[in-house]
Enzyme design. Structure first.
Site, short mmCIF file in Angstrom:
data_model
loop_
_atom_site.label_atom_id
_atom_site.label_comp_id
_atom_site.label_asym_id
_atom_site.label_seq_id
_atom_site.Cartn_x
_atom_site.Cartn_y
_atom_site.Cartn_z
N LYS A 137 0.98 -1.20 0.09
CA LYS A 137 0.12 0.05 -0.14
C LYS A 137 0.94 1.26 -0.07
O LYS A 137 1.91 1.23 0.64
CB LYS A 137 -1.08 0.11 1.22
N GLU A 206 -9.37 7.61 3.94
CA GLU A 206 -9.38 8.22 5.24
C GLU A 206 -10.14 9.27 5.45
O GLU A 206 -9.53 10.42 4.71
CB GLU A 206 -8.02 7.61 5.62
O1 KIV Z 1 -0.97 2.49 8.23
C1 KIV Z 1 -2.22 2.05 8.67
O2 KIV Z 1 -2.55 1.75 9.81
C2 KIV Z 1 -3.23 2.73 7.70
C3 KIV Z 1 -4.65 2.56 7.97
C4 KIV Z 1 -5.18 3.55 8.99
C5 KIV Z 1 -5.36 2.39 6.92
O3 KIV Z 1 -2.68 3.28 6.74
#
Ligand code: KIV
Length: 289
Positions: A137, A206
């Protein structure tokens, strides 16, 4: 069973869902795409160690995120900014080892992908080769589109993250709700479409108004994963320490606390200390002779 009726295996495939349907392998990006087509909502939790990840895996959480929220929720930093690639590799490898079925997504931490698509590729490859994660991600919409494209072309499944992107905490001056006002809402929609166009398999939204998150979810063919994005996204994610009541102090408005682990653990530790002080532990049954 006649020739035209489906076999039990075909039946199972037709009714298989993320919850309970997939039991003997890891969840894949194809399962998540199918869930969107079926309108099946799913959940994602963060995890930072093998033990906790194993609990969530057994509970049937289909996707676990080794978030760089490890910075403030696991490693004792104020923000996610100081988290390093080496730390992400170590935490992600532990989560992969502790699980059998969940798809494991790992965050590319601040500074590990913003320089260039080549830098993003180098570090995504580390997470896949050294930790064994199934996807990465990264934060950013239009600004990260070129990197997403390169990663996807190279065979790396990418989850994007737009709206409030915590790695930009110092630029935002905190953690304000995003997408408020016409221009900001249009930018969020452009960001969402850009990451989809670049090949992301899902996108985290978010801290955006629920109505806007619903609009994005309707307009995208890839799943949206909300955190502070209201009830209409395809999936919901929470930071596990918030969800289970481990976080000290205030949690964001969008968190629902499903347990009070901080009290449970604190009580257990106090009871242990009291038993040791009073000589009640260890008792005969805890001793070897
Ligand atoms: O780092 C994380 O936990 C996240 C979530 C808040 C989606 O990016």
């Amino acid at each position: 069973m006649n020739a035209s009726s489906p076999s039990p295996a075909q039946n199972q495939a037709a009714t298989a869902t993320l919850y309970g349907g997939v039991t003997n392998r890891r969840i894949t990006v194809r399962d998540l795409a199918t869930a969107k087509q079926r309108g099946e909502k799913w959940s994602m939790l963060t995890a930072y160690d093998a033990l906790t990840a194993g609990v969530f895996d057994e509970a049937g959480i289909p996707v676990l995120l080794v978030g760089d929220s490890a910075g403030n929720c696991h490693l004792g930093y104020e923000t996610t900014v100081p988290v390093t690639m080496d730390q992400m590799v170590m935490l992600s490898a532990a989560v992969v080892r502790g699980t059998k079925r969940a798809m494991i997504v790992a965050d590319l931490p601040f500074g590990s992908y913003q320089e260039s698509p080549a830098q993003a590729m180098r570090n995504a490859a580390r997470l896949m080769k050294e930790a064994g994660v199934g996807a990465v991600k990264l934060e950013g919409g239009e600004r990260s589109a070129r990197s997403i494209e390169l990663l996807v072309e190279a065979g790396v499944p990418v989850m994007a993250h737009i709206g409030l992107t915590p790695q930009s905490v110092h630029a935002f001056g905190g953690y304000p709700v995003q997408g408020r006002g016409d221009e900001a809402a249009h930018q969020l929609l452009r960001d969402a479409k850009a990451v989809q166009q670049s090949g992301a398999f899902a996108v985290v939204l978010e801290a955006v108004p629920a109505e806007l998150a619903a609009q994005v979810t309707e307009q995208l063919t890839i799943p949206t994963v909300g955190i502070g994005g209201g009830p209409d996204t395809d999936a919901q994610v929470l930071v596990w320490t918030d969800m289970a009541g481990m976080t000290a102090g205030r949690v964001p408005k969008f968190v629902k606390q499903y347990a009070d682990l901080r009290t449970v653990l604190g009580d257990a530790a106090r009871a242990f200390a009291e038993d040791v002080r009073g000589g009640a532990f260890p008792a005969a049954e805890h001793s070897f002779h």
